[in-house]
Write a protein that holds these residues in place. Structure first.
Motif: not given
Ligand SMILES: Nc1ncnc2c1ncn2[C@@H]1O[C@H](COP(=O)(O)OP(=O)(O)O)[C@@H](O)[C@H]1O
Ligand SMILES: [Mg+2]
Length: 336
Positions: A255-256, A259, A251, A297
């Protein structure tokens, strides 16, 4: 115990108790249920807002709580005769056979009475249950994909190879190569998806080998540089701990990339006397942790996964990056 005493006990409960027969006719209700609903003895209990609307197969029980495979508890709006308005209740039922007939005990609870603490506990339990079910489902889907779908596509691929040399027409040959290419790509995709759903290597070879192999796949797939450092020598991690840690890394990496648009990701595992520590650092765009935390989530599940194995995870990031996801698993607990 005398019947009167029973009635007194039931009347003193902080939940509404209603006993109905299979036609939903009220045979008994305690004082609280009466006050909550305004229903009277002999009334027919109405269906809640959800059951009223839900699609049922012929012969299927409309009430979700009286269903063959009932929910343990359920929250919905219930029409009451108190002020003729619908009120939201948490409900649960138990079927009891009495004097050769089947009755249902309906327990009604006003959600406002559920304390915040209790609510959080229920939410946590639900999330843990969801995670466990998700893992089971993923394993089943991965098996189906691998043992059935992948085998089917591979048979089709082999079948095509058998007729390849019969195709002499130049146009058909190029058409054939395209089909061949599509099947090869599909097989690759199935393999990738299978690994993602259930990294088989976790069961067989453990976290270190699985991470190594996953990092190779991620490098190719995400076009990102990875550094993996795994310095755990003392501790033998249980399969449960390994799986939860792998899912956390999965996860964090997604995310890295997704996002943060990261180009460099570092994954590090170390150990101390009584803990194993992990860090995932990415050079992406970062995010405002206070604002974003637990809106999705993914982060919530990461937190819960760690709590399930006596661990913790925290995020250190800001707009502009970098992002550091770090935490530990307590190894003092012999259950790990
Ligand atoms: N490594 C990351 N770099 C940039 N933004 C991040 C990172 N991890 C999380 N985020 C931010 O946190 C939010 C929530 O992440 P997450 O709970 O995994 O939900 P999702 O991936 O379903 O959007 C993401 O939508 C993003 O905006
Ligand atoms: Mg996510």
């Amino acid at each position: 115990m005398k019947l009167e005493w029973f009635k007194q006990v039931v009347d003193d409960l902080s939940e509404g108790v209603v006993i109905i027969n299979k036609d939903r006719v009220i045979h008994y209700h305690n004082q609280l249920a009466k006050e909550m609903t305004g229903w009277e003895l002999g009334d027919v209990v109405p269906y809640c807002s959800y059951c009223k609307m839900r699609e049922v197969a012929p012969g299927e029980e409309r009430c979700i709580l009286a269903h063959e495979d009932p929910l343990p508890s359920f929250q919905a709006h219930m029409p009451t005769y108190k002020g003729k308005k619908e009120t939201s209740f948490e409900m649960s039922t138990t079927k009891i056979p009495l004097e050769g007939m089947e009755f249902m005990v309906l327990i009604l609870r006003n959600p406002k009475w559920t304390s915040e603490k209790e609510r959080l506990k229920i939410k946590k339990l639900l999330i843990r249950d969801t995670i466990a079910t998700q893992e089971k489902e993923r394993k089943a889907i991965a098996m189906e994909l691998h043992d059935d779908i992948s085998q089917g596509v591979y048979s089709a691929f082999l079948g095509l190879q058998g007729v390849k040399h019969h195709i002499t027409d130049e146009n058909y040959q190029s058409h054939f190569r395209k089909i061949e290419g599509t099947l090869e790509k599909t097989l690759d995709n199935i393999q990738r998806l299978t690994k993602q759903l259930r990294p088989q290597a976790i069961d067989q070879f453990g976290l270190k080998a699985t991470l190594k192999s996953a990092v190779e796949d991620w490098k190719k797939f995400y076009k990102v540089n990875f550094t993996l450092s795994y310095q755990i020598h003392e501790y033998q991690l249980s399969k449960e701990v390994e799986l939860q840690l792998f899912r956390l890394i999965q996860e964090a990496v997604t995310n890295a990339v997704r996002h943060g648009k990261a180009k460099e990701i570092m994954i590090k595992f170390t150990e101390s006397e009584d803990q194993i520590m992990f860090q995932i650092i990415d050079d992406g765009q970062g995010f405002d942790v206070g604002q974003t935390k637990f809106k999705g989530l993914g982060l919530y599940h990461m937190k819960e996964r760690m709590a399930m194995i006596n661990g913790e995870v925290n995020w250190d990031s800001k707009i502009g990056g970098p992002t550091k996801v770090e935490g530990y698993v307590d190894m003092n607990n012999k259950g790990c």
